[in-house]
Design a protein around this motif. Structure first.
Motif, PDB file in Angstrom:
ATOM      1  N   GLU A 178     -53.658 -46.235 -28.020  1.00 23.43           N
ATOM      2  CA  GLU A 178     -53.371 -47.164 -26.934  1.00 23.43           C
ATOM      3  C   GLU A 178     -53.812 -46.623 -25.572  1.00 23.43           C
ATOM      4  O   GLU A 178     -53.793 -47.368 -24.590  1.00 23.43           O
ATOM      5  N   SER A 185     -56.587 -48.733 -24.445  1.00 23.88           N
ATOM      6  CA  SER A 185     -56.374 -50.166 -24.619  1.00 23.88           C
ATOM      7  C   SER A 185     -56.757 -50.913 -23.356  1.00 23.88           C
ATOM      8  O   SER A 185     -56.729 -50.377 -22.242  1.00 23.88           O
ATOM      9  N   ASP A 236     -55.022 -53.369 -22.323  1.00 20.62           N
ATOM     10  CA  ASP A 236     -53.752 -53.776 -21.729  1.00 20.62           C
ATOM     11  C   ASP A 236     -53.189 -52.599 -20.915  1.00 20.62           C
ATOM     12  O   ASP A 236     -52.946 -51.525 -21.469  1.00 20.62           O
ATOM     13  N   LEU A 281     -49.918 -51.039 -22.327  1.00 17.37           N
ATOM     14  CA  LEU A 281     -50.073 -50.142 -23.475  1.00 17.37           C
ATOM     15  C   LEU A 281     -50.650 -48.798 -23.028  1.00 17.37           C
ATOM     16  O   LEU A 281     -50.259 -47.745 -23.563  1.00 17.37           O
ATOM     17  N   ARG A 282     -51.539 -48.816 -22.068  1.00 18.77           N
ATOM     18  CA  ARG A 282     -52.076 -47.557 -21.552  1.00 18.77           C
ATOM     19  C   ARG A 282     -50.975 -46.731 -20.916  1.00 18.77           C
ATOM     20  O   ARG A 282     -50.889 -45.515 -21.082  1.00 18.77           O
ATOM     21  N   LYS A 302     -45.201 -55.828 -27.868  1.00 21.78           N
ATOM     22  CA  LYS A 302     -46.245 -56.461 -28.672  1.00 21.78           C
ATOM     23  C   LYS A 302     -45.777 -57.827 -29.168  1.00 21.78           C
ATOM     24  O   LYS A 302     -46.523 -58.805 -29.156  1.00 21.78           O
TER      25      LYS A 302
END
Lengths: 82, 157
Positions: free
Chosen positions: A9, A12, A14, A17-18, A53
């Protein structure tokens, strides 16, 4: 304790998520935490990851627009729709 | 010297490192509290010289901040004060607060500083707890632990 854990992630698209991957790395590298504290934080982060998620999947479906459907994007040369 | 010499009180940090421009600190708290403005000492004596708290916000950012604080008020209490973890998504919440802080900084520009502080109720508050948004939109960590006096010591303008 491994300190070079790479999370998928982290790359990612997003940003949430990072940031979660970055926070997980910070928790794993934090030697001021006890094993119990580290485990609790990681478990909590994991629960938050799954909840995010699931929320994202539900939320995204509300705003699905027909961007690739030709019926909505086709125009004439003068810019008017058929 | 008296036998009962009393140590003088240490000067508060603002006497040594004064605030030179208005600094908006964004941190959610219970009671619909979202931000605090730290002003220079001559703020009241010089009206119009510095940006006021209203100058930091547009209608959009004020509404976003209000919604963000309302979400904190609704969800954070159960998460922070009960043994079972609540439904608060802290990472997402922090990123949204940081995004609002960036919008505010883009609006105020050089006239003020914008600092985002993670709520202490967040389980990850000790990681990047205090961050400042710069003019170019980048984010810098100010200190490992939150504390307004640390902000003054590290950034002398």
């Amino acid at each position: 304790m491994k300190t070079d854990t790479q999370f998928i992630e982290a790359n990612s698209a997003d940003p949430v998520l990072r940031e979660m991957a970055r926070t997980a790395s910070r928790i794993l590298k934090d030697y001021s935490l006890t094993e119990k504290q580290r485990g609790e934080l990681i478990r909590r982060l994991q629960a938050e990851y799954h909840a995010y998620k699931a929320w994202n999947k539900q939320y995204r479906s509300y705003f699905r627009t027909p961007r690739t459907n030709e019926r909505f994007s086709r125009t004439t040369e003068g810019g008017h729709r058929d | 010297m008296s036998a009962f010499h009393v140590q003088p009180k240490a000067a508060i940090v603002t006497d040594v490192f004064p605030i030179l421009i208005p600094t908006l600190r964004i941190f959610p708290d219970f009671g619909r509290f979202a931000c605090k403005l730290d002003t220079p000492p001559d703020f009241d004596q010089c009206p119009g010289k510095y940006a006021s708290q209203a100058d930091f916000f547009t209608n959009q950012t004020a509404a976003l901040l209000d919604d963000w604080t309302l979400e904190f008020s609704k969800c954070a209490f159960a998460d922070a004060f009960s043994e079972q973890h609540g439904d608060m998504l802290w990472i997402s919440f922090d990123l949204r607060g940081l995004r609002i802080a960036k919008m505010i900084k883009r609006h105020i520009g050089d006239r003020g500083r914008v600092i985002y502080q993670k709520p202490i109720e967040s389980p990850y508050w000790k990681y990047d707890s205090t961050r400042e948004i710069l003019n170019d939109g980048s984010v810098v960590n100010l200190h490992k632990h939150p504390g307004w006096h640390n902000l003054l010591q590290l950034r002398i303008l």
